[in-house]
Design a protein around this motif. Structure first.
Motif, PDB file in Angstrom:
ATOM      1  N   LYS A 131       0.842  -1.203   0.000  1.00  0.00           N
ATOM      2  CA  LYS A 131       0.000   0.000   0.000  1.00  0.00           C
ATOM      3  C   LYS A 131       0.875   1.251   0.000  1.00  0.00           C
ATOM      4  N   ALA A 132       1.957   1.222   0.777  1.00  0.00           N
ATOM      5  CA  ALA A 132       2.865   2.374   0.830  1.00  0.00           C
ATOM      6  C   ALA A 132       3.487   2.635  -0.535  1.00  0.00           C
ATOM      7  N   LEU A 133       3.948   1.574  -1.187  1.00  0.00           N
ATOM      8  CA  LEU A 133       4.543   1.725  -2.512  1.00  0.00           C
ATOM      9  C   LEU A 133       3.518   2.260  -3.504  1.00  0.00           C
ATOM     10  N   THR A 134       2.280   1.806  -3.368  1.00  0.00           N
ATOM     11  CA  THR A 134       1.212   2.280  -4.252  1.00  0.00           C
ATOM     12  C   THR A 134       0.949   3.765  -4.043  1.00  0.00           C
ATOM     13  N   ASP A 135       0.878   4.171  -2.757  1.00  0.00           N
ATOM     14  CA  ASP A 135       0.638   5.588  -2.446  1.00  0.00           C
ATOM     15  C   ASP A 135       1.740   6.466  -3.019  1.00  0.00           C
ATOM     16  N   ILE A 136       2.985   6.033  -2.856  1.00  0.00           N
ATOM     17  CA  ILE A 136       4.105   6.826  -3.351  1.00  0.00           C
ATOM     18  C   ILE A 136       4.121   6.824  -4.876  1.00  0.00           C
ATOM     19  N   SER A 137       3.821   5.666  -5.484  1.00  0.00           N
ATOM     20  CA  SER A 137       3.779   5.586  -6.950  1.00  0.00           C
ATOM     21  C   SER A 137       2.705   6.510  -7.513  1.00  0.00           C
ATOM     22  N   ARG A 138       1.553   6.563  -6.826  1.00  0.00           N
ATOM     23  CA  ARG A 138       0.477   7.436  -7.280  1.00  0.00           C
ATOM     24  C   ARG A 138       0.908   8.895  -7.217  1.00  0.00           C
ATOM     25  N   ALA A 139       1.704   9.220  -6.231  1.00  0.00           N
ATOM     26  CA  ALA A 139       2.169  10.599  -6.082  1.00  0.00           C
ATOM     27  C   ALA A 139       3.060  11.014  -7.246  1.00  0.00           C
ATOM     28  N   ILE A 140       3.733  10.030  -7.849  1.00  0.00           N
ATOM     29  CA  ILE A 140       4.629  10.336  -8.971  1.00  0.00           C
ATOM     30  C   ILE A 140       3.864  11.006 -10.110  1.00  0.00           C
ATOM     31  N   THR A 141       2.641  10.548 -10.346  1.00  0.00           N
ATOM     32  CA  THR A 141       1.881  11.056 -11.487  1.00  0.00           C
ATOM     33  C   THR A 141       0.907  12.161 -11.090  1.00  0.00           C
ATOM     34  N   SER A 142       0.999  12.625  -9.862  1.00  0.00           N
ATOM     35  CA  SER A 142       0.095  13.683  -9.412  1.00  0.00           C
ATOM     36  C   SER A 142       0.705  15.047  -9.694  1.00  0.00           C
ATOM     37  N   ASP A 143      -0.033  16.096  -9.351  1.00  0.00           N
ATOM     38  CA  ASP A 143       0.454  17.457  -9.521  1.00  0.00           C
ATOM     39  C   ASP A 143       1.093  18.003  -8.245  1.00  0.00           C
ATOM     40  N   LEU A 144       1.407  17.109  -7.305  1.00  0.00           N
ATOM     41  CA  LEU A 144       2.071  17.558  -6.082  1.00  0.00           C
ATOM     42  C   LEU A 144       3.479  18.054  -6.398  1.00  0.00           C
ATOM     43  N   TYR A 145       3.922  19.041  -5.641  1.00  0.00           N
ATOM     44  CA  TYR A 145       5.289  19.517  -5.798  1.00  0.00           C
ATOM     45  C   TYR A 145       6.205  18.775  -4.848  1.00  0.00           C
ATOM     46  N   LEU A 146       7.505  19.021  -4.965  1.00  0.00           N
ATOM     47  CA  LEU A 146       8.498  18.218  -4.265  1.00  0.00           C
ATOM     48  C   LEU A 146       8.284  18.204  -2.753  1.00  0.00           C
ATOM     49  N   GLU A 147       8.006  19.352  -2.138  1.00  0.00           N
ATOM     50  CA  GLU A 147       7.827  19.384  -0.682  1.00  0.00           C
ATOM     51  C   GLU A 147       6.675  18.487  -0.249  1.00  0.00           C
ATOM     52  N   ASP A 148       5.598  18.479  -1.034  1.00  0.00           N
ATOM     53  CA  ASP A 148       4.456  17.619  -0.725  1.00  0.00           C
ATOM     54  C   ASP A 148       4.828  16.140  -0.858  1.00  0.00           C
ATOM     55  N   ILE A 149       5.600  15.822  -1.886  1.00  0.00           N
ATOM     56  CA  ILE A 149       6.030  14.438  -2.101  1.00  0.00           C
ATOM     57  C   ILE A 149       6.888  13.968  -0.931  1.00  0.00           C
ATOM     58  N   LEU A 150       7.818  14.813  -0.477  1.00  0.00           N
ATOM     59  CA  LEU A 150       8.714  14.434   0.617  1.00  0.00           C
ATOM     60  C   LEU A 150       7.930  14.198   1.908  1.00  0.00           C
ATOM     61  N   ARG A 151       6.970  15.078   2.176  1.00  0.00           N
ATOM     62  CA  ARG A 151       6.135  14.897   3.378  1.00  0.00           C
ATOM     63  C   ARG A 151       5.333  13.595   3.278  1.00  0.00           C
ATOM     64  N   LEU A 152       4.798  13.327   2.091  1.00  0.00           N
ATOM     65  CA  LEU A 152       4.032  12.104   1.893  1.00  0.00           C
ATOM     66  C   LEU A 152       4.896  10.870   2.149  1.00  0.00           C
ATOM     67  N   ILE A 153       6.125  10.890   1.667  1.00  0.00           N
ATOM     68  CA  ILE A 153       7.024   9.745   1.816  1.00  0.00           C
ATOM     69  C   ILE A 153       7.284   9.431   3.286  1.00  0.00           C
ATOM     70  N   VAL A 154       7.621  10.452   4.087  1.00  0.00           N
ATOM     71  CA  VAL A 154       7.936  10.179   5.495  1.00  0.00           C
ATOM     72  C   VAL A 154       6.674   9.767   6.264  1.00  0.00           C
ATOM     73  N   MET A 155       5.534  10.362   5.928  1.00  0.00           N
ATOM     74  CA  MET A 155       4.286  10.012   6.620  1.00  0.00           C
ATOM     75  C   MET A 155       3.878   8.573   6.316  1.00  0.00           C
ATOM     76  N   VAL A 156       3.907   8.206   5.037  1.00  0.00           N
ATOM     77  CA  VAL A 156       3.501   6.862   4.630  1.00  0.00           C
ATOM     78  C   VAL A 156       4.459   5.820   5.204  1.00  0.00           C
ATOM     79  N   THR A 157       5.758   6.097   5.126  1.00  0.00           N
ATOM     80  CA  THR A 157       6.747   5.133   5.616  1.00  0.00           C
ATOM     81  C   THR A 157       6.591   4.900   7.115  1.00  0.00           C
ATOM     82  N   ALA A 158       6.439   5.975   7.884  1.00  0.00           N
ATOM     83  CA  ALA A 158       6.261   5.829   9.332  1.00  0.00           C
ATOM     84  C   ALA A 158       4.988   5.056   9.652  1.00  0.00           C
TER      85      ALA A 158
END
Length: 236
Positions: free
Chosen positions: A14-41
């Protein structure tokens, strides 16, 4: 953090899916980084994650803290280490995970004040690696109790980290592409605005460009804004 069980595998997927989905979204880098640490934790059950990226714009290169999900923003701001410094420098330079049972007893660990404040004990630090084995950063996972990270746990966290690296590179490329696209669009608008001024005011091309630049400075508006105003006036 528990031993790896089927349910835990599902959470990692599920974590890999969430992060993969973020790749194709319109989120900017800061949002992606926050998503990564939140999902991983969340999926690993660790107390806190932190993500560091290598800054290649500096010479010598530095590695900078970019995201963590539970520390105030002021802590993250302008926090950097040299590539030969700290646990993150070691992991980034040697391109291999490092496990610490007690961060307060590790001389290489530079964030002891943060660890004491948050009650952090054990950690695993893994490189963020892309396909050509280039390391772009480091992902840290901390626990609040002594914990021996198993090989399976480290492998799964590494999988998340590598997926995160792809997301980060794609996001940076997306941002750069948008910037370039906006620059090209601005140039086209300015050229069309110059043509209007040359026709209306009998100006040469360089005179029309200087006129647009001066209006931009006088009105404290972007050159694109002035060009769009000229084009709009032509429509009416």
């Amino acid at each position: 953090m528990e031993n790896i069980k089927p349910k835990t595998y599902d959470r990692y997927i599920k974590a890999l899916t969430d992060i993969s989905r973020a790749i194709t979204s319109d989120l900017y880098l800061e949002d992606i980084l926050r998503l990564i640490v939140m999902v991983t934790a969340k999926v690993t059950g660790v107390e806190i994650c932190s993500l560091w990226l290598i800054d290649e714009s500096e010479s010598p290169k530095k590695i900078r803290l970019k995201a963590t999900q539970t520390i105030e923003p002021d802590y993250v701001k302008d926090r950097a280490l040299n590539m030969d410094e700290g646990v993150v420098g070691f992991v980034a330079t040697h391109n291999k995970p490092l496990i610490l049972m007690d961060v307060l007893k590790e001389p290489r660990f530079k964030e002891k004040g943060m660890a004491k404040k948050l009650g952090l004990v054990s950690m695993v630090s893994v490189p963020l690696q892309v396909k050509d084995e280039k390391v772009i950063g480091v992902l840290n996972c901390f626990t609040a109790q002594p914990h021996e990270f198993s090989e399976a746990e480290v492998n799964l966290i590494t999988a998340v980290a590598n997926q995160a690296a792809v997301a980060i590179l794609n996001t940076e490329l997306m941002v750069k592409t948008k910037v370039i696209q906006e620059e090209l669009e601005t140039r086209k608008l300015v050229e069309r605005a110059k043509e209007i001024l040359m026709r209306r005011r009998n100006m040469k091309g360089d005179e029309a460009h200087r006129w647009i630049q001066k209006r931009s400075m006088d009105f404290r508006k972007s050159i694109r804004h002035i060009a769009e105003a000229i084009l709009l006036s032509e429509e009416f």
